[in-house]
Design a protein around this motif. Structure first.
Motif, mmCIF file in Angstrom:
data_model
loop_
_atom_site.group_PDB
_atom_site.id
_atom_site.type_symbol
_atom_site.label_atom_id
_atom_site.label_comp_id
_atom_site.label_asym_id
_atom_site.label_seq_id
_atom_site.Cartn_x
_atom_site.Cartn_y
_atom_site.Cartn_z
ATOM 1 N N MET B 5 0.830 -1.194 0.000
ATOM 2 C CA MET B 5 0.000 0.000 0.000
ATOM 3 C C MET B 5 0.873 1.257 0.000
ATOM 4 O O MET B 5 0.577 2.227 -0.675
ATOM 5 N N ASP B 125 -6.096 7.906 -4.928
ATOM 6 C CA ASP B 125 -7.007 8.475 -3.929
ATOM 7 C C ASP B 125 -6.283 8.784 -2.621
ATOM 8 O O ASP B 125 -6.632 9.736 -1.921
ATOM 9 N N HIS B 128 -5.242 12.250 -1.532
ATOM 10 C CA HIS B 128 -6.250 13.193 -1.015
ATOM 11 C C HIS B 128 -6.206 14.542 -1.721
ATOM 12 O O HIS B 128 -6.340 15.581 -1.083
ATOM 13 N N TRP B 129 -5.980 14.549 -3.036
ATOM 14 C CA TRP B 129 -6.006 15.816 -3.769
ATOM 15 C C TRP B 129 -7.446 16.320 -3.854
ATOM 16 O O TRP B 129 -8.383 15.522 -3.969
ATOM 17 N N ALA B 162 -16.289 17.132 -9.064
ATOM 18 C CA ALA B 162 -17.740 17.134 -8.888
ATOM 19 C C ALA B 162 -18.059 17.929 -7.632
ATOM 20 O O ALA B 162 -17.481 17.683 -6.574
ATOM 21 N N VAL B 163 -18.934 18.895 -7.761
ATOM 22 C CA VAL B 163 -19.356 19.714 -6.623
ATOM 23 C C VAL B 163 -20.871 19.700 -6.585
ATOM 24 O O VAL B 163 -21.518 20.342 -7.418
ATOM 25 N N GLY B 164 -21.407 18.971 -5.637
ATOM 26 C CA GLY B 164 -22.862 18.859 -5.577
ATOM 27 C C GLY B 164 -23.384 18.285 -6.880
ATOM 28 O O GLY B 164 -22.962 17.224 -7.336
ATOM 29 N N ARG B 165 -24.289 19.001 -7.525
ATOM 30 C CA ARG B 165 -24.857 18.529 -8.796
ATOM 31 C C ARG B 165 -24.002 18.918 -9.993
ATOM 32 O O ARG B 165 -24.287 18.524 -11.118
ATOM 33 N N ASP B 198 -26.323 17.487 -12.735
ATOM 34 C CA ASP B 198 -27.149 16.305 -12.464
ATOM 35 C C ASP B 198 -28.595 16.726 -12.248
ATOM 36 O O ASP B 198 -28.933 17.285 -11.209
ATOM 37 N N THR B 200 -31.081 14.459 -12.239
ATOM 38 C CA THR B 200 -31.499 13.388 -11.332
ATOM 39 C C THR B 200 -30.281 12.488 -11.139
ATOM 40 O O THR B 200 -29.226 12.718 -11.715
ATOM 41 N N ARG B 201 -30.467 11.410 -10.330
ATOM 42 C CA ARG B 201 -29.373 10.465 -10.139
ATOM 43 C C ARG B 201 -28.987 9.818 -11.475
ATOM 44 O O ARG B 201 -27.840 9.485 -11.705
ATOM 45 N N SER B 204 -27.967 13.390 -16.435
ATOM 46 C CA SER B 204 -27.159 14.602 -16.352
ATOM 47 C C SER B 204 -27.151 15.263 -17.724
ATOM 48 O O SER B 204 -27.284 14.597 -18.750
ATOM 49 N N ASN B 236 -26.974 7.824 -16.454
ATOM 50 C CA ASN B 236 -26.305 6.961 -15.479
ATOM 51 C C ASN B 236 -27.277 5.890 -15.013
ATOM 52 O O ASN B 236 -27.662 5.834 -13.849
ATOM 53 N N ALA B 275 -17.430 -11.741 -2.171
ATOM 54 C CA ALA B 275 -17.685 -10.591 -1.312
ATOM 55 C C ALA B 275 -16.455 -10.155 -0.541
ATOM 56 O O ALA B 275 -16.380 -9.025 -0.071
ATOM 57 N N GLU B 277 -13.455 -9.945 -1.749
ATOM 58 C CA GLU B 277 -12.458 -9.300 -2.613
ATOM 59 C C GLU B 277 -12.559 -7.794 -2.478
ATOM 60 O O GLU B 277 -13.636 -7.251 -2.458
#
Lengths: 442, 277
Positions: B5, B125, B128-129, B162-165, B198, B200-201, B204, B236, B275, B277
């Motif tokens: 890691m 990830d 943490h940028w 991505a910021v909110g929608r 977005d 809806t879910r 977009s 989506n 499950a 993995e």
């Protein structure tokens, strides 16, 4: 609540407590650096400069006073999770427990009950800061000594699971959820923490707490089985041997392990990526050495129902007033966490459930969302009455239950502790985004 | 276990350094033109997970385009471009994509146009940028009937958030020709950007911008630049599917005036998917 209000409330609480007793315990909330490995540390806030906080052992029915000093920069409150307490000391601002301002202190005086494995933790909002609230190090074990132990044992071990260094990430349900870099047992990554040292033939009683802010965890001990004796601190009617444990956030499991397989083993998270993130502990028998052994399970197995009373046949049906609670999410964008709703409304706009002292209530949880929810009822215990495909259960008493996505669960409780009572999802990001409601007594 | 890691960012840094060095070399070299409307997509910073593959079909139809044959290159008007893109996730921070470009047109039938390969790395990830960042490089061949520049190379930084929608992505790509008349043109600047919202879910919508400003050291006149804006929607409907549909307008003489585009992608996973993995 403004700072002045905090101070006043704190003083009132303090005065009330002083009339009753001098403090027997002192908890200091202060910034602390927890060393997960010699190379990786996390700056957090902790109790008495340790993670987990100090183990508190109380006697059932014997009043105690705990002084809490807040040396952090945020207003704080300590929730005594699983205890039947008055609302003003239970430790939730929403119920009326005063917050402790930065630099302030408060005394909590109460009579601990019921007996069993409980815990204490912060009950504040974290919002977007994944180092605050339950994301940080404010959690500790609390054991109320029972009049009769649920099991005979030779050694008692307390284990707290936690996840650290989180960030909000896109998840499969299309919204943002926390993802963590490290996962630990008692604040240390596997290989860097204290070993559990045992002797052949010992019966070791494990008190395991999932203190994670958001994550469900699965645990196995290579070469051994767990004999489950209590869930959320309450003895189960049908103790059983299981190969692995599942603990949702805030759940506890008490399990006896018969140490009859000498060697050096790993107690660890079953899922590989969490195991790799550090969640594990070495269990070493006396006079044995070598590399610790991990036996990777290939599936996940857990079922609350197996611990229910064997005669779970429909007994004399108790009269219970039904309260349906529907859990749904409201999409806020792929770049934001969902808003959460109970019966179509988010806290603080959720309905207030009215209770009548002495009545029995049946809560029907309908989870219509894509997420699992570990829901928690303050100041009471509830009995699991039905799970998906298992309609008639009895005897499993809990204060947290995981309601999986798109399922329904029924629990019952007796309204026997007057006062404001909070009900919420114990996932920090869910409760911060509206998944809470209050019950009040008429 | 834990060592693996910790090592991951180090390996990534080495690859990033190699790519950065490539970029320096690339910027010092002669340049190129755009590669045609075979894959019209603003890249997001994420990479495909390991043990998984994404198969995408890019279907682009030029409703109104170039009507004349220029330097032996077929006119783009009424060309139907079908591009097969296969992307393989390597690890948590890299992937490789492979393209097969084809074209359908009256009088020419269904023709193979060329192939490209596109490795990509991203910031893990664990760093943490606050924004997603990745770096893509693409090299490939196309036949002279479809592009006077037969061998081309592109390097594409990708930043998204991505910021909110709302969703924002920018791809300030640099291009050059390795073989063809564009070799002498220097480095070309071909940025792309996207703003999405977005509704809806599942649904977009937004705008995608594609441009080619010509040589980075000597920006072309507006008349000679390529400037396109697409009105797009992303559906989506499932994590397994990717659906993008858009209509684009070209605002300059050097740009095809009307294009309809569609992307249909299917995600496949293999290997042990228990499950644990």
């Amino acid at each position: 609540m403004e700072l002045g209000s905090y101070a006043t409330a704190s003083a009132v609480l303090s005065l009330r407590a002083q009339e009753l007793a001098a403090p027997e315990y002192r908890i200091e909330i202060a910034p602390y650096t927890v060393e997960l490995t010699p190379k990786h540390s996390v700056r957090t806030v902790a109790y008495n400069g340790q993670v987990p906080g100090p183990l508190l052992r109380f006697e059932e029915g014997r009043p105690v006073t705990i002084e809490v000093v807040n040396q952090s920069t945020n207003a704080e409150v300590v929730h005594w999770h699983g205890l039947f307490l008055p609302s003003d000391v239970d430790g939730a601002m929403e119920e009326g427990t005063p917050m402790i301002p930065p630099g302030g202190k408060a005394r909590y005086t109460f009579t601990p009950r019921p007996a069993g494995f409980r815990w204490y933790h912060t009950h504040t909002t974290a919002g977007d800061d994944l180092k605050k609230g339950q994301y940080g190090g404010q959690h500790g074990f609390l054991l109320i000594k029972p009049k009769q132990d649920p099991a005979r044992y030779d050694q008692e071990v307390f284990l707290a699971l936690h996840d650290w260094d989180g960030q909000m990430m896109g998840s499969s349900d299309g919204s943002m959820s926390p993802s963590y870099r490290f996962s630990t047992i008692n604040g240390r990554v596997l290989g860097f923490g204290e070993q559990m040292r045992v002797k052949q033939g010992q019966r070791v009683l494990l008190h395991i707490l999932n203190a994670s802010a958001t994550e469900v965890h699965w645990l196995a001990l290579a070469g051994h089985q767990f004999h489950i004796v209590a869930l959320d601190g309450n003895p189960v009617p049908s103790p059983r041997n299981v190969a692995m444990l599942r603990l949702a956030p805030a759940e506890r499991v008490c399990a006896v392990v018969q140490m009859d397989n000498p060697g050096v083993w790993i107690l660890g998270e079953v899922r590989k990526h969490i195991h790799a993130a550090g969640m594990g502990m070495v269990v070493e028998y006396a006079d044995h050495g070598g590399l610790p052994v991990w036996e990777q399970p290939q599936s996940l197995m857990w079922d609350y129902a197996q611990f229910a009373a064997a005669d779970s046949a429909p007994a004399a049906t108790s009269h219970a007033i039904e309260i349906p609670l529907v859990f749904e999410s409201k999409f806020s964008g792929h770049g934001a966490p969902d808003r959460w709703m109970i019966n179509g409304k988010s806290f603080p706009n959720t309905e207030t459930g009215m209770l009548k002292a002495g009545e029995r209530y049946r809560l029907l949880f309908k989870n219509k969302s894509r997420d699992d929810h570990p829901v928690h009822l303050h100041r009471h215990s509830f009995e699991l009455r039905s799970l998906p495909g298992k309609p008639d259960l009895r005897g499993v008493m809990k204060d947290v239950v995981l309601v999986e996505a798109d399922t329904e669960i029924t629990v019952e409780f007796t309204a026997n502790n007057a006062g404001a009572t909070l009900f919420h999802c114990h996932q920090q990001d869910h409760m911060d985004n509206g998944f809470m409601m209050l019950f009040r007594y008429a | 276990m834990l060592e693996g890691m910790v090592e991951l960012p180090v390996r990534f840094r080495i690859q990033l350094a190699i790519l950065a060095l490539s970029m320096v070399v690339f910027c010092c070299a002669p340049s190129a033109k755009s590669q045609g409307n075979y894959e019209i997509q603003v890249y997001g910073a994420d990479t495909l997970a390991p043990k998984s593959i994404m198969v995408e079909l890019h279907s682009n139809y030029t409703v109104v385009g170039q009507r004349e044959m220029i330097d032996g290159v077929y006119p783009t008007n009424h060309q139907q471009h079908e591009t097969l893109e296969i992307t393989q996730g390597i690890n948590d921070w890299s992937e490789v994509g492979f393209y097969v470009f084809t074209s359908l047109q009256d009088g020419h039938g269904w023709q193979w146009v060329g192939d490209h390969i596109r490795p990509r790395v991203r910031v893990p990830d664990s760093w943490h940028w606050p924004v997603g960042v990745s770096l893509s490089t693409e090299i490939g061949y196309q036949r002279t009937e479809y592009s006077s520049d037969t061998w081309t190379w592109e390097i594409r930084p990708i930043v998204d958030k991505a910021v909110g929608r709302w969703y924002f992505a920018v791809n300030p790509a640099l291009e050059r020709t390795l073989h063809g008349p564009g070799v002498a043109d220097g480095v070309g600047f071909a940025p792309a950007a996207k703003v999405g919202y977005d509704f809806t879910r599942a649904i977009s919508g937004g705008l995608e911008y594609y441009a080619n400003y010509g040589r980075i050291t000597s920006i072309s006149d507006l008349h000679d630049q390529q400037q396109q804006v697409f009105l797009v929607t992303d559906l989506n409907v499932s994590p397994k599917w990717e659906i993008n549909i858009g209509v684009g307008i070209g605002a300059t003489a050097a740009t095809d005036h009307w294009i309809v585009k569609g992307i249909l992608g299917r995600h496949f996973s293999w290997g042990k998917q228990s499950a644990v993995e």
